[in-house]
Motif scaffolding. Structure first.
Motif, PDB file in Angstrom:
ATOM      1  N   GLU A  21       0.989  -1.138  -0.037  1.00 10.97           N
ATOM      2  CA  GLU A  21      -0.010   0.140   0.008  1.00 10.97           C
ATOM      3  C   GLU A  21       0.929   1.259   0.177  1.00 10.97           C
ATOM      4  O   GLU A  21       1.723   1.369   0.747  1.00 10.97           O
ATOM      5  CB  GLU A  21      -0.889  -0.006   1.222  1.00 10.97           C
ATOM      6  N   GLY A  22       0.616   2.017  -0.823  1.00 10.38           N
ATOM      7  CA  GLY A  22       1.454   3.577  -0.930  1.00 10.38           C
ATOM      8  C   GLY A  22       2.154   3.374  -2.055  1.00 10.38           C
ATOM      9  O   GLY A  22       2.797   4.543  -2.528  1.00 10.38           O
ATOM     10  N   ASP A  23       2.559   2.369  -2.787  1.00  6.94           N
ATOM     11  CA  ASP A  23       3.556   2.152  -3.711  1.00  6.94           C
ATOM     12  C   ASP A  23       2.830   2.920  -4.920  1.00  6.94           C
ATOM     13  O   ASP A  23       1.343   2.622  -5.274  1.00  6.94           O
ATOM     14  CB  ASP A  23       3.892   0.751  -4.281  1.00  6.94           C
ATOM     15  N   ARG A  24       3.770   3.543  -5.806  1.00  3.98           N
ATOM     16  CA  ARG A  24       3.008   4.338  -6.964  1.00  3.98           C
ATOM     17  C   ARG A  24       3.756   3.781  -8.467  1.00  3.98           C
ATOM     18  O   ARG A  24       4.897   3.691  -8.309  1.00  3.98           O
ATOM     19  CB  ARG A  24       3.052   5.719  -6.612  1.00  3.98           C
ATOM     20  N   ILE A  25       3.078   4.042  -9.235  1.00  7.65           N
ATOM     21  CA  ILE A  25       3.561   3.641 -10.798  1.00  7.65           C
ATOM     22  C   ILE A  25       3.673   4.929 -11.529  1.00  7.65           C
ATOM     23  O   ILE A  25       2.715   5.656 -11.821  1.00  7.65           O
ATOM     24  CB  ILE A  25       2.598   2.471 -11.390  1.00  7.65           C
ATOM     25  N   ILE A  26       4.903   5.240 -12.017  1.00  7.99           N
ATOM     26  CA  ILE A  26       4.889   6.457 -12.878  1.00  7.99           C
ATOM     27  C   ILE A  26       6.048   6.142 -13.796  1.00  7.99           C
ATOM     28  O   ILE A  26       6.718   5.246 -13.801  1.00  7.99           O
ATOM     29  CB  ILE A  26       6.009   7.615 -11.883  1.00  7.99           C
ATOM     30  N   ALA A  27       5.718   6.939 -15.123  1.00  7.65           N
ATOM     31  CA  ALA A  27       6.536   6.657 -16.329  1.00  7.65           C
ATOM     32  C   ALA A  27       7.152   7.993 -16.457  1.00  7.65           C
ATOM     33  O   ALA A  27       6.478   8.990 -16.277  1.00  7.65           O
ATOM     34  CB  ALA A  27       5.186   6.175 -17.439  1.00  7.65           C
ATOM     35  N   ALA A  28       8.441   8.018 -16.920  1.00  4.74           N
ATOM     36  CA  ALA A  28       8.983   9.147 -17.504  1.00  4.74           C
ATOM     37  C   ALA A  28       9.670   8.921 -19.145  1.00  4.74           C
ATOM     38  O   ALA A  28      10.301   7.860 -19.479  1.00  4.74           O
ATOM     39  CB  ALA A  28      10.518   9.183 -16.468  1.00  4.74           C
ATOM     40  N   ILE A  29       9.355   9.936 -19.689  1.00  5.37           N
ATOM     41  CA  ILE A  29       9.819   9.949 -21.192  1.00  5.37           C
ATOM     42  C   ILE A  29      10.830  10.930 -21.507  1.00  5.37           C
ATOM     43  O   ILE A  29      10.697  11.943 -21.184  1.00  5.37           O
ATOM     44  CB  ILE A  29       8.482  10.268 -21.938  1.00  5.37           C
ATOM     45  N   ASP A  30      11.831  10.699 -22.070  1.00  2.91           N
ATOM     46  CA  ASP A  30      12.869  11.463 -22.903  1.00  2.91           C
ATOM     47  C   ASP A  30      12.766  11.592 -24.022  1.00  2.91           C
ATOM     48  O   ASP A  30      13.109  10.655 -24.807  1.00  2.91           O
ATOM     49  CB  ASP A  30      14.192  10.748 -22.264  1.00  2.91           C
ATOM     50  N   ILE A  31      12.363  12.564 -24.502  1.00  2.00           N
ATOM     51  CA  ILE A  31      12.360  13.009 -25.937  1.00  2.00           C
ATOM     52  C   ILE A  31      13.582  13.533 -26.412  1.00  2.00           C
ATOM     53  O   ILE A  31      13.829  14.740 -26.544  1.00  2.00           O
ATOM     54  CB  ILE A  31      11.048  13.950 -26.201  1.00  2.00           C
ATOM     55  N   GLY A  32      14.518  12.795 -27.071  1.00  2.00           N
ATOM     56  CA  GLY A  32      15.656  13.013 -27.378  1.00  2.00           C
ATOM     57  C   GLY A  32      16.013  13.256 -28.735  1.00  2.00           C
ATOM     58  O   GLY A  32      14.918  13.038 -29.739  1.00  2.00           O
ATOM     59  N   THR A  33      17.280  13.636 -29.201  1.00  2.00           N
ATOM     60  CA  THR A  33      17.417  14.064 -30.452  1.00  2.00           C
ATOM     61  C   THR A  33      17.485  12.815 -31.483  1.00  2.00           C
ATOM     62  O   THR A  33      17.038  12.850 -32.436  1.00  2.00           O
ATOM     63  CB  THR A  33      18.632  14.866 -30.393  1.00  2.00           C
ATOM     64  N   ILE A 158      29.558  11.934 -18.051  1.00  2.00           N
ATOM     65  CA  ILE A 158      29.430  12.453 -19.269  1.00  2.00           C
ATOM     66  C   ILE A 158      28.243  11.635 -20.019  1.00  2.00           C
ATOM     67  O   ILE A 158      28.102  10.577 -20.063  1.00  2.00           O
ATOM     68  CB  ILE A 158      30.618  12.232 -20.225  1.00  2.00           C
ATOM     69  N   ASP A 159      27.332  12.589 -20.653  1.00  2.00           N
ATOM     70  CA  ASP A 159      26.371  11.758 -21.333  1.00  2.00           C
ATOM     71  C   ASP A 159      26.215  12.378 -22.831  1.00  2.00           C
ATOM     72  O   ASP A 159      26.221  13.501 -23.074  1.00  2.00           O
ATOM     73  CB  ASP A 159      25.053  12.456 -20.672  1.00  2.00           C
ATOM     74  N   ILE A 160      26.546  11.526 -23.648  1.00  2.40           N
ATOM     75  CA  ILE A 160      26.713  12.063 -24.968  1.00  2.40           C
ATOM     76  C   ILE A 160      25.285  11.631 -25.966  1.00  2.40           C
ATOM     77  O   ILE A 160      24.785  10.370 -25.976  1.00  2.40           O
ATOM     78  CB  ILE A 160      27.803  11.240 -25.788  1.00  2.40           C
ATOM     79  N   GLY A 161      24.460  12.658 -26.326  1.00  4.71           N
ATOM     80  CA  GLY A 161      23.099  12.373 -26.872  1.00  4.71           C
ATOM     81  C   GLY A 161      23.165  12.636 -28.346  1.00  4.71           C
ATOM     82  O   GLY A 161      24.271  12.737 -28.881  1.00  4.71           O
ATOM     83  N   GLY A 162      22.095  12.877 -29.157  1.00  3.17           N
ATOM     84  CA  GLY A 162      22.040  12.744 -30.377  1.00  3.17           C
ATOM     85  C   GLY A 162      22.242  14.372 -30.607  1.00  3.17           C
ATOM     86  O   GLY A 162      22.921  14.465 -31.794  1.00  3.17           O
ATOM     87  N   ALA A 185      25.804  13.013 -31.535  1.00  2.00           N
ATOM     88  CA  ALA A 185      26.141  12.351 -32.369  1.00  2.00           C
ATOM     89  C   ALA A 185      25.520  12.301 -33.645  1.00  2.00           C
ATOM     90  O   ALA A 185      26.083  12.174 -34.843  1.00  2.00           O
ATOM     91  CB  ALA A 185      26.043  10.665 -31.914  1.00  2.00           C
ATOM     92  N   VAL A 186      24.218  12.690 -33.375  1.00  2.00           N
ATOM     93  CA  VAL A 186      23.396  12.805 -34.740  1.00  2.00           C
ATOM     94  C   VAL A 186      23.629  14.365 -35.406  1.00  2.00           C
ATOM     95  O   VAL A 186      23.877  14.252 -36.912  1.00  2.00           O
ATOM     96  CB  VAL A 186      22.030  12.813 -34.412  1.00  2.00           C
ATOM     97  N   ARG A 187      23.977  15.294 -34.539  1.00  3.22           N
ATOM     98  CA  ARG A 187      24.157  16.645 -35.002  1.00  3.22           C
ATOM     99  C   ARG A 187      25.401  16.577 -35.991  1.00  3.22           C
ATOM    100  O   ARG A 187      25.501  17.049 -37.054  1.00  3.22           O
ATOM    101  CB  ARG A 187      24.247  17.624 -33.913  1.00  3.22           C
ATOM    102  N   LEU A 188      26.508  15.922 -35.434  1.00  2.00           N
ATOM    103  CA  LEU A 188      27.655  16.022 -36.066  1.00  2.00           C
ATOM    104  C   LEU A 188      27.661  14.929 -37.397  1.00  2.00           C
ATOM    105  O   LEU A 188      28.300  15.727 -38.429  1.00  2.00           O
ATOM    106  CB  LEU A 188      28.959  15.551 -35.276  1.00  2.00           C
ATOM    107  N   GLY A 301      29.754   9.674 -32.196  1.00  4.65           N
ATOM    108  CA  GLY A 301      29.644   9.773 -30.779  1.00  4.65           C
ATOM    109  C   GLY A 301      30.698   9.100 -29.997  1.00  4.65           C
ATOM    110  O   GLY A 301      31.167   9.696 -29.003  1.00  4.65           O
ATOM    111  N   ALA A 302      31.617   8.270 -30.530  1.00  3.24           N
ATOM    112  CA  ALA A 302      32.864   7.453 -30.102  1.00  3.24           C
ATOM    113  C   ALA A 302      33.921   8.664 -30.070  1.00  3.24           C
ATOM    114  O   ALA A 302      34.913   8.823 -29.033  1.00  3.24           O
ATOM    115  CB  ALA A 302      32.991   6.370 -31.003  1.00  3.24           C
ATOM    116  N   LEU A 303      33.866   9.560 -31.006  1.00  2.95           N
ATOM    117  CA  LEU A 303      35.090  10.452 -31.198  1.00  2.95           C
ATOM    118  C   LEU A 303      34.785  11.577 -30.009  1.00  2.95           C
ATOM    119  O   LEU A 303      35.603  12.037 -29.348  1.00  2.95           O
ATOM    120  CB  LEU A 303      35.281  11.062 -32.734  1.00  2.95           C
ATOM    121  N   ILE A 304      33.475  11.975 -29.878  1.00  5.17           N
ATOM    122  CA  ILE A 304      33.346  13.078 -28.835  1.00  5.17           C
ATOM    123  C   ILE A 304      33.590  12.375 -27.599  1.00  5.17           C
ATOM    124  O   ILE A 304      34.283  13.145 -26.852  1.00  5.17           O
ATOM    125  CB  ILE A 304      31.727  13.208 -28.860  1.00  5.17           C
ATOM    126  N   LEU A 305      33.459  11.177 -27.271  1.00  8.71           N
ATOM    127  CA  LEU A 305      33.865  10.609 -26.004  1.00  8.71           C
ATOM    128  C   LEU A 305      35.458  10.489 -25.874  1.00  8.71           C
ATOM    129  O   LEU A 305      36.077  10.738 -24.981  1.00  8.71           O
ATOM    130  CB  LEU A 305      33.240   9.024 -25.768  1.00  8.71           C
TER     131      LEU A 305
END
Length: 546
Positions: A21-33, A158-162, A185-188, A301-305
Motif C-alpha cells: 500500500e502506498g506504492d505508485r507507478i510512474i512513467a518518464a519519457i525522454d524526448i531526445g534528438t 558524461i552523457d553523449i546524446g544525439g 552524435a546525430v548533429r555532427l 559519438g565515439a569520437l566525442i567521448l
C-alpha cells in the motif's frame, strides 16, 4: 526499434505481486534528438526508492532537421507522435498514474519546437516539459546518483546524446559544474560527415571541431577540481552503452547484465575509433552489438567521448545505465516530498537557484523575501476560496516574488519588462521551460498593465492553464508588492477574511510599529487592487489594525 527489459506481462505480474500500500507507478519519457526513451517504475515511498518495471525505446531521429531552416520535419514529428502514442499505451497497460515527459536539445533549438509540443498535447493530451541544457545535466546527475554511490569522491559524468553532450562534476553533494554543449552524435554526423567511409579530411575536421566545442566546458570543470583530486569518469547514453557492449563481446565473449559498472579504457576506445573510421556504414552495421541506426552515428559519438577523455585527462570510463529518464523520476519524487534524507540537498534546488539568480542581479533580498512571504500568505489564505492552485503553483509564485524586481539591474524604467527577460533566460534550475516562462510572466505583471492577449510573452505561454496561472498569481503578487511599498517592512502581518455572499475580501493589516499609519502602503493597495478585483470578481477592503 524497441528495447525492453522484460515482457510487460511478466513485469506487471511481478510488481503487482510485490506491491505494498502506498506504492505508485510512474512513467518518464525522454524526448531526445536521436531516440525517445521511456521508463516505467514502481515508486516505493516507504524506502524511498524506485524499481524499474519496464523500459522502452524508439529511434525517432527527431534531430534530422531541415538543414536550411533548422525546423523539425513533418516526417520526424509524425514518427515522434507515433512513438509517444505507443509509449502511452504501454504506460496505461502498466497502470501508470502519471506520465512525465521532457524534451531536450532537438526541441529546444528548433524554431517550431514549441509547435511540436503543442501538437503532442492536442493529439495525445500529453504535457511535455521543455528543459534547458543545465537542467538536463542536473537530472542526468540525479539519475546516475540513484544507482551509484559516489562516496563523497569527485566524479565526472558524461552523457553523449544525439544533439548535445552534458558534462557534470559532482561528489555526492551539490554538483560543482553543470554544462551542456552542442555536440551530439546525430548533429555532427548530419552536419559534417558526407563520405563513407569517412575521409581523412572530414575525420580530422570533425575531431578539431569537437575539441573546440568542448574546450570551454572542460576548462570550467577542471577549474573546480582540487590539485589532489583524481576524479572517476562515469558515462551514460546509447553511444557509451554501445561502445561498452562491443568491447565486452570482443574481450569477454559476453555482455554483463546489468551493464552498470562495466569499464573500458581510453586506449580501448582509441582502437575502436580507428577501426570505425576505416569502415563503411554497412560494415559498421555488421558489428555484433550495434544496430543499423546506431551504426550511422557511432563514429561521431565515439569520437566525442575520445576527445572528452583526452581533454579531461582520464583513462578509464565506468558505464552507468541510468540517466535522464531515471533522473526525471528522482526529480518527481523530490518535488512530491517522497525523498527526505538521501539526496535531500536536491529538494531545495528551486529555492537555491532562485536566490542565486537574485544575487546575480543585485536584488534586495530582505525586501524580496518579505514580498514573497506576503504573496504566499495571500495565496494560502485565499486557496479554496478565490483560487484552487496547489503546491506547484505556489512554488512558481515564490520565485516570481523574489525575482520580480531583478529588472532594476538593467534599468529602472520598465523594470518589470526587464525582469521578464532576465528570468526567462536566466537558467533557473529545477524548473521546466514552461515553468520558467510562467515565473517570468508572473513577475512581468507585478505592476503596470494586467496580462493581455496582445502581449507576445503572455500569448506565447504553452497553454490556457498557464495563462490562467499568470493572470491569477500576478494579481496576488501586485498586492504583495503594495504591502511593502516603502521597502522597510512597515507591515508585519496580513489576515484575510472573505465573505462569499457579498464577495468582499477584507485585508486586515498589522503594522510593525503601532504608531506607523502605513499611509503609503494603504495608498499603494488602493492603486493596485483594481486588477486583483477584476481578476477574482471581488471587492478588496484594506484596514489597518493596531
Amino acid at each position: 526499434m524497441v528495447n525492453s527489459t522484460a515482457k510487460p506481462q511478466e513485469n506487471i505480474q511481478a510488481f503487482m505481486a510485490n506491491s505494498t500500500e502506498g506504492d505508485r507507478i510512474i512513467a518518464a519519457i525522454d524526448i531526445g534528438t536521436n531516440s525517445f526513451h521511456m521508463v516505467v517504475v514502481k515508486v516505493q515511498p516507504s524506502i524511498p526508492a524506485f524499481t524499474i518495471v519496464a523500459q522502452d525505446k524508439e529511434t525517432v531521429r527527431l534531430g534530422d532537421r531541415d538543414l536550411e531552416t533548422g525546423y523539425l520535419t513533418l516526417e520526424a514529428m509524425s514518427r515522434g507522435i507515433n512513438a509517444l502514442r505507443r509509449f502511452q499505451e504501454v504506460a496505461k497497460y502498466l497502470s501508470a498514474e502519471q506520465v512525465v515527459a521532457v524534451a531536450t536539445s532537438a526541441v529546444r533549438e528548433a524554431p517550431n519546437g514549441g509547435d511540436f509540443i503543442k501538437q503532442i498535447y492536442a493529439e495525445l493530451n500529453l504535457e511535455v516539459n521543455l528543459i534547458s541544457g543545465q537542467e538536463e545535466a542536473r537530472r542526468i546527475y540525479l539519475g546516475v546518483l540513484s544507482v551509484m554511490d559516489f562516496q563523497n569522491q569527485p566524479h565526472i559524468i558524461i552523457d553523449i546524446g544525439g544533439g548535445s553532450t552534458e558534462l557534470i562534476l559532482a561528489d555526492s553533494q551539490e554538483p560543482r559544474t553543470l554544462s551542456s554543449t552542442k555536440v551530439g552524435a546525430v548533429r555532427l554526423t548530419s552536419e559534417f560527415v558526407t563520405t563513407d567511409p569517412i575521409s581523412q579530411g572530414e575525420f580530422f575536421y570533425l575531431q578539431a571541431f569537437i575539441k573546440g566545442q568542448l574546450e570551454r566546458a572542460v576548462d570550467e570543470l577542471r577549474s573546480q577540481l582540487k590539485a589532489s583530486e583524481i576524479p572517476r569518469l562515469v558515462g551514460t547514453s546509447g553511444t557509451i552503452e554501445t561502445i561498452a557492449i562491443i568491447h565486452a563481446r570482443e574481450k569477454l565473449g559476453t555482455v554483463p547484465s546489468p551493464l552498470t559498472g562495466y569499464q573500458f579504457t581510453l586506449q580501448d576506445l582509441r582502437e575502436l575509433v580507428q577501426r570505425l573510421r576505416r569502415m563503411s556504414y554497412s560494415e559498421r552495421a555488421t558489428i555484433p552489438g550495434i544496430s543499423e541506426r546506431r551504426a550511422e552515428i557511432i563514429l561521431a559519438g565515439a569520437l566525442i567521448l575520445q576527445e572528452a577523455m583526452v581533454m579531461l585527462g582520464v583513462h578509464t570510463l565506468t558505464v552507468c545505465e541510468r540517466s535522464l529518464r531515471e533522473g526525471v523520476i528522482v526529480d518527481w519524487m523530490l518535488t512530491h516530498g517522497l525523498i527526505e534524507d538521501r539526496l535531500r540537498y536536491q529538494s531545495s534546488i528551486r529555492q537555491r537557484s532562485t536566490l542565486k539568480i537574485a544575487k546575480k542581479y543585485g536584488v534586495n533580498l530582505d525586501y524580496s523575501q518579505r514580498v514573497a512571504e506576503f504573496a504566499l500568505s495571500l495565496f494560502d489564505q485565499t486557496q479554496g476560496k478565490l483560487h484552487f492552485w496547489g503546491a506547484e503553483e505556489r512554488e512558481l509564485l515564490r520565485s516570481a516574488a523574489i525575482l520580480h524586481n531583478c529588472g532594476h539591474f538593467v534599468s529602472h524604467g520598465n523594470h518589470h519588462k526587464h525582469s521578464y527577460y532576465l528570468i526567462r533566460y536566466g537558467e533557473l534550475l529545477g524548473f521546466t521551460d514552461a515553468e520558467i516562462d510562467t515565473i517570468a510572466n508572473i513577475a512581468r505583471y507585478h505592476r503596470k498593465s494586467s496580462p493581455k492577449k496582445k502581449h507576445p510573452n503572455y500569448q506565447n505561454l504553452p497553454s490556457k492553464i498557464h495563462r490562467q496561472i499568470v493572470s491569477q498569481l500576478s494579481a496576488l503578487l501586485r498586492l504583495a508588492v503594495a504591502l511593502d511599498r516603502r521597502q522597510i517592512g512597515g507591515i508585519s502581518e496580513i489576515y484575510c477574511e472573505y465573505d462569499e455572499h457579498s464577495r468582499d475580501l477584507h485585508l486586515w493589516l498589522k503594522p510593525t510599529d503601532p504608531d506607523d499609519d502605513c499611509g503609503l502602503e494603504l495608498w499603494s493597495l488602493e492603486y493596485k487592487k483594481p486588477v486583483f478585483e477584476a481578476e477574482y470578481g471581488v471587492k478588496a477592503i484594506a484596514t489597518l489594525c493596531r
